[in-house]
Design a protein around this motif. Sequence first.
Motif, PDB file in Angstrom:
ATOM      1  N   MET A   8       0.846  -1.200   0.000  1.00 51.06           N
ATOM      2  CA  MET A   8       0.000   0.000   0.000  1.00 51.06           C
ATOM      3  C   MET A   8       0.881   1.250   0.000  1.00 51.06           C
ATOM      4  SD  MET A   8      -2.642  -1.773   0.047  1.00 51.06           S
ATOM      5  CE  MET A   8      -3.482  -3.212   0.666  1.00 51.06           C
ATOM      6  N   GLN A  14      -3.084   3.326   1.405  1.00 52.51           N
ATOM      7  CA  GLN A  14      -3.844   3.366   0.159  1.00 52.51           C
ATOM      8  C   GLN A  14      -5.312   2.981   0.393  1.00 52.51           C
ATOM      9  OE1 GLN A  14      -2.926   0.173  -2.506  1.00 52.51           O
ATOM     10  NE2 GLN A  14      -2.421   1.538  -4.167  1.00 52.51           N
ATOM     11  N   PHE A  47      -8.811   2.843  -0.526  1.00 47.96           N
ATOM     12  CA  PHE A  47      -9.698   3.112  -1.662  1.00 47.96           C
ATOM     13  C   PHE A  47     -11.112   2.573  -1.398  1.00 47.96           C
ATOM     14  CE2 PHE A  47      -6.035   2.684  -4.997  1.00 47.96           C
ATOM     15  CZ  PHE A  47      -5.369   3.714  -4.366  1.00 47.96           C
ATOM     16  N   SER A  48     -11.172   1.404  -0.731  1.00 49.21           N
ATOM     17  CA  SER A  48     -12.448   0.676  -0.637  1.00 49.21           C
ATOM     18  C   SER A  48     -13.471   1.443   0.185  1.00 49.21           C
ATOM     19  CB  SER A  48     -12.212  -0.687   0.012  1.00 49.21           C
ATOM     20  OG  SER A  48     -11.314  -1.424  -0.772  1.00 49.21           O
ATOM     21  N   PHE A  69     -11.672  -1.028   5.386  1.00 51.16           N
ATOM     22  CA  PHE A  69     -10.493  -1.887   5.175  1.00 51.16           C
ATOM     23  C   PHE A  69      -9.248  -1.050   4.855  1.00 51.16           C
ATOM     24  CE2 PHE A  69     -13.667  -5.165   4.667  1.00 51.16           C
ATOM     25  CZ  PHE A  69     -13.044  -6.305   5.152  1.00 51.16           C
ATOM     26  N   SER A  82      -5.877  -0.513   5.387  1.00 53.55           N
ATOM     27  CA  SER A  82      -4.654  -1.051   5.982  1.00 53.55           C
ATOM     28  C   SER A  82      -3.767   0.096   6.444  1.00 53.55           C
ATOM     29  CB  SER A  82      -3.885  -1.896   4.955  1.00 53.55           C
ATOM     30  OG  SER A  82      -4.626  -3.035   4.617  1.00 53.55           O
ATOM     31  N   MET A 124      -4.349 -11.815   7.688  1.00 53.55           N
ATOM     32  CA  MET A 124      -3.720 -10.507   7.458  1.00 53.55           C
ATOM     33  C   MET A 124      -4.017  -9.570   8.619  1.00 53.55           C
ATOM     34  SD  MET A 124      -1.925 -10.514   4.778  1.00 53.55           S
ATOM     35  CE  MET A 124      -1.621 -11.366   3.233  1.00 53.55           C
ATOM     36  N   SER A 143      -6.561  -3.042   9.307  1.00 55.57           N
ATOM     37  CA  SER A 143      -7.308  -2.354   8.238  1.00 55.57           C
ATOM     38  C   SER A 143      -8.666  -1.879   8.760  1.00 55.57           C
ATOM     39  CB  SER A 143      -7.487  -3.305   7.057  1.00 55.57           C
ATOM     40  OG  SER A 143      -6.245  -3.842   6.666  1.00 55.57           O
ATOM     41  N   LEU A 179     -10.110 -11.972  -2.325  1.00 56.82           N
ATOM     42  CA  LEU A 179     -11.207 -11.041  -1.985  1.00 56.82           C
ATOM     43  C   LEU A 179     -10.842  -9.600  -2.258  1.00 56.82           C
ATOM     44  CD1 LEU A 179     -11.671 -12.173   1.738  1.00 56.82           C
ATOM     45  CD2 LEU A 179     -12.402 -13.425  -0.286  1.00 56.82           C
ATOM     46  N   MET A 180      -9.605  -9.367  -2.661  1.00 56.78           N
ATOM     47  CA  MET A 180      -9.136  -7.983  -2.675  1.00 56.78           C
ATOM     48  C   MET A 180      -9.461  -7.273  -3.983  1.00 56.78           C
ATOM     49  SD  MET A 180      -5.837  -8.152  -0.240  1.00 56.78           S
ATOM     50  CE  MET A 180      -6.006  -6.424   0.099  1.00 56.78           C
ATOM     51  N   LEU A 181     -10.196  -6.199  -3.849  1.00 56.07           N
ATOM     52  CA  LEU A 181     -10.563  -5.379  -5.002  1.00 56.07           C
ATOM     53  C   LEU A 181      -9.359  -4.559  -5.464  1.00 56.07           C
ATOM     54  CD1 LEU A 181     -14.020  -4.182  -3.656  1.00 56.07           C
ATOM     55  CD2 LEU A 181     -13.660  -5.621  -5.666  1.00 56.07           C
ATOM     56  N   THR A 213     -10.640  -8.948  -7.700  1.00 57.25           N
ATOM     57  CA  THR A 213     -10.953 -10.163  -6.940  1.00 57.25           C
ATOM     58  C   THR A 213     -10.968 -11.337  -7.911  1.00 57.25           C
ATOM     59  OG1 THR A 213     -13.334 -10.032  -7.324  1.00 57.25           O
ATOM     60  CG2 THR A 213     -12.486  -8.821  -5.410  1.00 57.25           C
ATOM     61  N   GLU A 254     -13.349 -13.342  -8.492  1.00 58.76           N
ATOM     62  CA  GLU A 254     -14.617 -13.315  -9.249  1.00 58.76           C
ATOM     63  C   GLU A 254     -14.569 -12.289 -10.381  1.00 58.76           C
ATOM     64  OE1 GLU A 254     -17.642 -12.434  -6.403  1.00 58.76           O
ATOM     65  OE2 GLU A 254     -17.921 -14.522  -5.825  1.00 58.76           O
ATOM     66  N   ILE A 255     -14.017 -11.123 -10.079  1.00 56.01           N
ATOM     67  CA  ILE A 255     -13.959 -10.080 -11.119  1.00 56.01           C
ATOM     68  C   ILE A 255     -13.014 -10.504 -12.244  1.00 56.01           C
ATOM     69  CG2 ILE A 255     -13.206  -7.688 -11.567  1.00 56.01           C
ATOM     70  CD1 ILE A 255     -14.510  -6.886  -8.930  1.00 56.01           C
TER      71      ILE A 255
HETATM   72  C1  LIG Z   1      -6.529  -7.941   4.679  1.00 54.46           C
HETATM   73  C2  LIG Z   1      -7.183  -6.938   3.816  1.00 54.46           C
HETATM   74  C3  LIG Z   1      -6.580  -5.703   3.664  1.00 54.46           C
HETATM   75  C4  LIG Z   1      -7.179  -4.729   2.879  1.00 54.46           C
HETATM   76  N1  LIG Z   1      -6.576  -3.510   2.734  1.00 54.46           N
HETATM   77  C5  LIG Z   1      -7.132  -2.569   1.946  1.00 54.46           C
HETATM   78  C6  LIG Z   1      -6.528  -1.291   1.785  1.00 54.46           C
HETATM   79  O1  LIG Z   1      -5.472  -0.991   2.345  1.00 54.46           O
HETATM   80  N2  LIG Z   1      -7.138  -0.393   0.985  1.00 54.46           N
HETATM   81  C7  LIG Z   1      -8.299  -0.673   0.348  1.00 54.46           C
HETATM   82  O2  LIG Z   1      -8.782   0.164  -0.378  1.00 54.46           O
HETATM   83  N3  LIG Z   1      -8.919  -1.859   0.496  1.00 54.46           N
HETATM   84  C8  LIG Z   1      -8.359  -2.819   1.269  1.00 54.46           C
HETATM   85  N4  LIG Z   1      -8.983  -4.031   1.427  1.00 54.46           N
HETATM   86  C9  LIG Z   1     -10.348  -4.176   0.925  1.00 54.46           C
HETATM   87  C10 LIG Z   1     -10.564  -5.067  -0.253  1.00 54.46           C
HETATM   88  O3  LIG Z   1      -9.876  -4.669  -1.393  1.00 54.46           O
HETATM   89  C11 LIG Z   1     -12.056  -5.095  -0.542  1.00 54.46           C
HETATM   90  O4  LIG Z   1     -12.493  -3.826  -0.840  1.00 54.46           O
HETATM   91  C12 LIG Z   1     -12.826  -5.575   0.603  1.00 54.46           C
HETATM   92  O5  LIG Z   1     -12.445  -6.879   0.886  1.00 54.46           O
HETATM   93  C13 LIG Z   1     -14.318  -5.428   0.240  1.00 54.46           C
HETATM   94  O6  LIG Z   1     -15.001  -6.505   0.572  1.00 54.46           O
HETATM   95  P1  LIG Z   1     -16.557  -6.559   0.356  1.00 54.46           P
HETATM   96  O7  LIG Z   1     -16.941  -7.929   0.703  1.00 54.46           O
HETATM   97  O8  LIG Z   1     -17.196  -5.426   1.038  1.00 54.46           O
HETATM   98  O9  LIG Z   1     -16.688  -6.357  -1.199  1.00 54.46           O
HETATM   99  P2  LIG Z   1     -17.976  -6.202  -2.058  1.00 54.46           P
HETATM  100  O10 LIG Z   1     -17.830  -4.936  -2.828  1.00 54.46           O
HETATM  101  O11 LIG Z   1     -19.204  -6.452  -1.259  1.00 54.46           O
HETATM  102  O12 LIG Z   1     -17.791  -7.383  -3.042  1.00 54.46           O
HETATM  103  C14 LIG Z   1     -18.003  -8.729  -2.673  1.00 54.46           C
HETATM  104  C15 LIG Z   1     -17.538  -9.575  -3.801  1.00 54.46           C
HETATM  105  O13 LIG Z   1     -18.407  -9.346  -4.933  1.00 54.46           O
HETATM  106  C16 LIG Z   1     -17.654  -9.322  -6.128  1.00 54.46           C
HETATM  107  N5  LIG Z   1     -17.821  -8.063  -6.857  1.00 54.46           N
HETATM  108  C17 LIG Z   1     -17.789  -6.800  -6.365  1.00 54.46           C
HETATM  109  N6  LIG Z   1     -17.943  -5.907  -7.358  1.00 54.46           N
HETATM  110  C18 LIG Z   1     -18.092  -6.606  -8.492  1.00 54.46           C
HETATM  111  C19 LIG Z   1     -18.282  -6.265  -9.875  1.00 54.46           C
HETATM  112  N7  LIG Z   1     -18.373  -4.970 -10.272  1.00 54.46           N
HETATM  113  N8  LIG Z   1     -18.365  -7.274 -10.774  1.00 54.46           N
HETATM  114  C20 LIG Z   1     -18.288  -8.572 -10.385  1.00 54.46           C
HETATM  115  N9  LIG Z   1     -18.097  -8.956  -9.100  1.00 54.46           N
HETATM  116  C21 LIG Z   1     -18.004  -7.998  -8.167  1.00 54.46           C
HETATM  117  C22 LIG Z   1     -16.222  -9.485  -5.748  1.00 54.46           C
HETATM  118  O14 LIG Z   1     -15.774 -10.782  -6.015  1.00 54.46           O
HETATM  119  C23 LIG Z   1     -16.147  -9.222  -4.272  1.00 54.46           C
HETATM  120  O15 LIG Z   1     -15.170 -10.026  -3.636  1.00 54.46           O
HETATM  121  C24 LIG Z   1      -8.402  -5.023   2.213  1.00 54.46           C
HETATM  122  C25 LIG Z   1      -9.006  -6.269   2.367  1.00 54.46           C
HETATM  123  C26 LIG Z   1      -8.403  -7.230   3.142  1.00 54.46           C
HETATM  124  C27 LIG Z   1      -9.077  -8.563   3.261  1.00 54.46           C
END
Ligand SMILES: Cc1cc2nc3c(=O)[nH]c(=O)nc-3n(C[C@H](O)[C@H](O)[C@H](O)COP(=O)(O)OP(=O)(O)OC[C@H]3O[C@@H](n4cnc5c(N)ncnc54)[C@H](O)[C@@H]3O)c2cc1C
Length: 421
Positions: free
Chosen positions: A105, A150, A152-153, A184, A186, A235, A240, A395-397, A400, A402-403
Amino acid sequence: MNPLDRHDRDAAIFAPEAFRLGEAEAALIAKARRFGQRVLSPRAAAHDRDATFPIENFRDMHGEGLLAICVPQEDGGLGASFRTYCLAAAELGRYCGATALSWNMHVCSTLWTGALADEVDMSAEERAAHNQRRRIHYRRIVEEGAIYSQPFSEGGAAAAGAAAFGTEARPVEDGFVINGKKIFASLSGAADYYGVLCTERNEGEAASRRNTLYLAIPADAPGVIVTGDWDPLGMRATVSRTLIFKDVFVPANAMLMPHGVYFRAATSWPHMFLTLSPTYMGLAQAAYDFTIAYLRGEAPGAGPTRRRMFPTKQIAVAEMHIMLEQTKALWFQAVSEARANPTKEQVLRAYAAQYTVMENANALAVKAIRTCGGQAMLKNLPLERIYRDSRCGSLMLPWTAEICVDRLGRETLYEPGEKDE
Ligand SMILES: Cc1cc2nc3c(=O)[nH]c(=O)nc-3n(C[C@H](O)[C@H](O)[C@H](O)COP(=O)(O)OP(=O)(O)OC[C@H]3O[C@@H](n4cnc5c(N)ncnc54)[C@H](O)[C@@H]3O)c2cc1C
């Protein structure tokens, strides 16, 4: 046996000769590997157990120049390329996944504004202003050991690149006022600056992804709040938590990229989103390394019983070896060919590499636990931490698992603009 003796025998994940690495590149990666063995490995278990941020690792990285690995040499950094950074980060991920991920990050704030931005289209005026501003950030990192993160989420569709960020920056005289929330995040509570993506928007204007702004917000700015707890599966040492920005003012020089340039970078340099994968490449290697050492009766802390003579163990490690080599080969190709305006084939390969690393790191850890057996998953050994940490990758956007599958499926069957009746 002194645990360092074992570590000193760990070979590079990508042998410099076999993978034809340059001399300077190999030296920098070896430096990261030795740092991981010597400094990160002994501290990893305690931070994982307590879910505390390993700030001392970052102070030591500053001493080694590693906080500035991607800061250009003319600005006092090590000037690592995208690939060199990725290979070095994989070596750190082997010894402490959470530190490698948090370091990523931080490093992205310099890689994206540095080597990557150098390849993104900008007018001469934009470039001059950018180069002047980024020097401020680089100086803080090089001289003061400042740590950037960083966040973003946001929990919506923005981090996946499907909508404008809900966190907004309103232009005011001499700067911006930021309001919003990041989840999230970090390094929350540990970073000196939060490298936030937000939407630049004037009163009454519609929010647009094209107006994404990348800003460095000082952690101690009035209106920055760290909230929520952090007690996740893996992690854990990334800490985070959630960040709230409530009428936070930053001056104009907080811009990490000029207006609109982040959007251009995200579209023309897609490999920038591959930077979460090196940590997990390292974890894949770590799961394999542990299994070999354990079955040979050489894993520190596990006792000398050998289990390598059973044919089922031999088949399992053979399968692990094949999976690891497949993962390394694809990932190495993808990080080697990262550049501005890649071909469609290269972008699809980057998705495939990201998917493969994230899924295989955990698959290797799962197999390692089944193969080594019950004693190997006790918490005094690193395998169960590797297993939990490796689960987080896919799981990390924004990419991911799935994406990646979603885009690969669509983009292999449709050319841009093609539609069915
Ligand atoms: C250990 C850890 C550290 C992290 N650190 C950071 C950080 O420093 N900065 C940061 O910004 N984020 C960070 N993240 C966040 C990470 O990148 C995700 O944003 C976070 O896990 C969101 O999870 P969610 O279940 O809310 O995602 P949701 O948005 O609910 O998505 C759930 C799942 O749906 C699917 N999905 C979502 N959007 C779409 C799409 N448009 N098309 C198809 N499928 C889709 C994906 O597979 C996703 O896994 C971290 C996550 C973890 C686990």
